[in-house]
Design a protein around this motif. Structure first.
Motif, PDB file in Angstrom:
ATOM      1  N   LYS A   3       9.017  14.936   0.167  1.00 14.43           N
ATOM      2  CA  LYS A   3       7.854  14.040   0.139  1.00 14.43           C
ATOM      3  C   LYS A   3       7.208  13.891   1.509  1.00 14.43           C
ATOM      4  O   LYS A   3       5.982  13.944   1.627  1.00 14.43           O
ATOM      5  N   LYS A   6       5.205  16.985   2.359  1.00 18.64           N
ATOM      6  CA  LYS A   6       4.022  17.034   1.495  1.00 18.64           C
ATOM      7  C   LYS A   6       2.951  16.070   1.999  1.00 18.64           C
ATOM      8  O   LYS A   6       1.777  16.424   2.114  1.00 18.64           O
ATOM      9  N   TYR A   7       3.338  14.837   2.316  1.00 16.11           N
ATOM     10  CA  TYR A   7       2.378  13.831   2.780  1.00 16.11           C
ATOM     11  C   TYR A   7       1.769  14.236   4.128  1.00 16.11           C
ATOM     12  O   TYR A   7       0.582  14.061   4.357  1.00 16.11           O
ATOM     13  N   ILE A  63       2.647   7.413   8.420  1.00 16.85           N
ATOM     14  CA  ILE A  63       3.631   7.485   7.344  1.00 16.85           C
ATOM     15  C   ILE A  63       4.797   6.609   7.785  1.00 16.85           C
ATOM     16  O   ILE A  63       5.396   6.840   8.838  1.00 16.85           O
ATOM     17  N   LYS A  67       5.750   5.789   2.731  1.00 12.70           N
ATOM     18  CA  LYS A  67       4.409   5.453   2.266  1.00 12.70           C
ATOM     19  C   LYS A  67       3.376   5.857   3.317  1.00 12.70           C
ATOM     20  O   LYS A  67       3.656   5.855   4.512  1.00 12.70           O
ATOM     21  N   VAL A  68       2.179   6.177   2.848  1.00 15.25           N
ATOM     22  CA  VAL A  68       1.065   6.493   3.736  1.00 15.25           C
ATOM     23  C   VAL A  68       0.290   5.207   3.965  1.00 15.25           C
ATOM     24  O   VAL A  68      -0.176   4.569   3.014  1.00 15.25           O
ATOM     25  N   LEU A  83      -6.899  10.512  -0.716  1.00 17.26           N
ATOM     26  CA  LEU A  83      -5.465  10.799  -0.635  1.00 17.26           C
ATOM     27  C   LEU A  83      -4.856  10.922  -2.028  1.00 17.26           C
ATOM     28  O   LEU A  83      -4.060  11.821  -2.296  1.00 17.26           O
ATOM     29  N   ILE A  88      -1.169  12.203  -3.478  1.00 16.16           N
ATOM     30  CA  ILE A  88      -0.310  11.094  -3.053  1.00 16.16           C
ATOM     31  C   ILE A  88      -0.495   9.954  -4.061  1.00 16.16           C
ATOM     32  O   ILE A  88      -1.606   9.461  -4.243  1.00 16.16           O
ATOM     33  N   ASP A  92       2.196   4.877  -3.311  1.00 18.04           N
ATOM     34  CA  ASP A  92       2.693   5.284  -1.997  1.00 18.04           C
ATOM     35  C   ASP A  92       1.608   5.208  -0.925  1.00 18.04           C
ATOM     36  O   ASP A  92       1.776   5.744   0.172  1.00 18.04           O
TER      37      ASP A  92
END
Length: 111
Positions: A3, A6-7, A63, A67-68, A83, A88, A92
């Motif tokens: 994750k 990816k973010y 991040i 969470k973003v 996003l 996302i 998150d």
């Protein structure tokens, strides 16, 4: 792909797209700032306009705890929606410039 990776990729892709369409003034540079070790991402304008200094962060994401966090949005775009459309989940994404009280009334994470 985990994750976090990816973010990071989604945020970097989005900021690169925003940088490509930002100020077309040749005296103002849009800088991409990626701190991948500490997970801070910014777009900053630097330069001169009409003999006045231009400097400022107009987009800041972090991040934190999986969470973003959208810390600052100085654009006219719905960056949270961008996003989410890139993959996302809204649960998150934290709109960090909204007060914790206000966040509970959005489709996004509280914190």
């Amino acid at each position: 792909m985990d994750k976090l990776t990816k973010y990071q990729q989604i945020i970097q892709q989005l900021l690169q797209e925003y940088a490509a369409i930002s100020s077309k003034d040749p005296e103002i540079e849009t800088q991409l700032i990626f701190d991948t070790e500490h997970h801070h991402y910014q777009l900053v304008n630097v330069g001169w306009k009409n003999q006045r200094r231009v400097y400022g962060c107009f987009l800041h994401l972090d991040i934190k705890d999986g969470k973003v966090w959208l810390q600052h949005n100085g654009t006219e775009n719905e960056v949270g929606e961008d996003l989410a459309s890139l993959g996302i989940p809204k649960q998150d994404i934290v709109i960090g410039f909204h007060s914790p009280f206000k966040r509970q009334f959005t489709d996004y994470a509280v914190g």
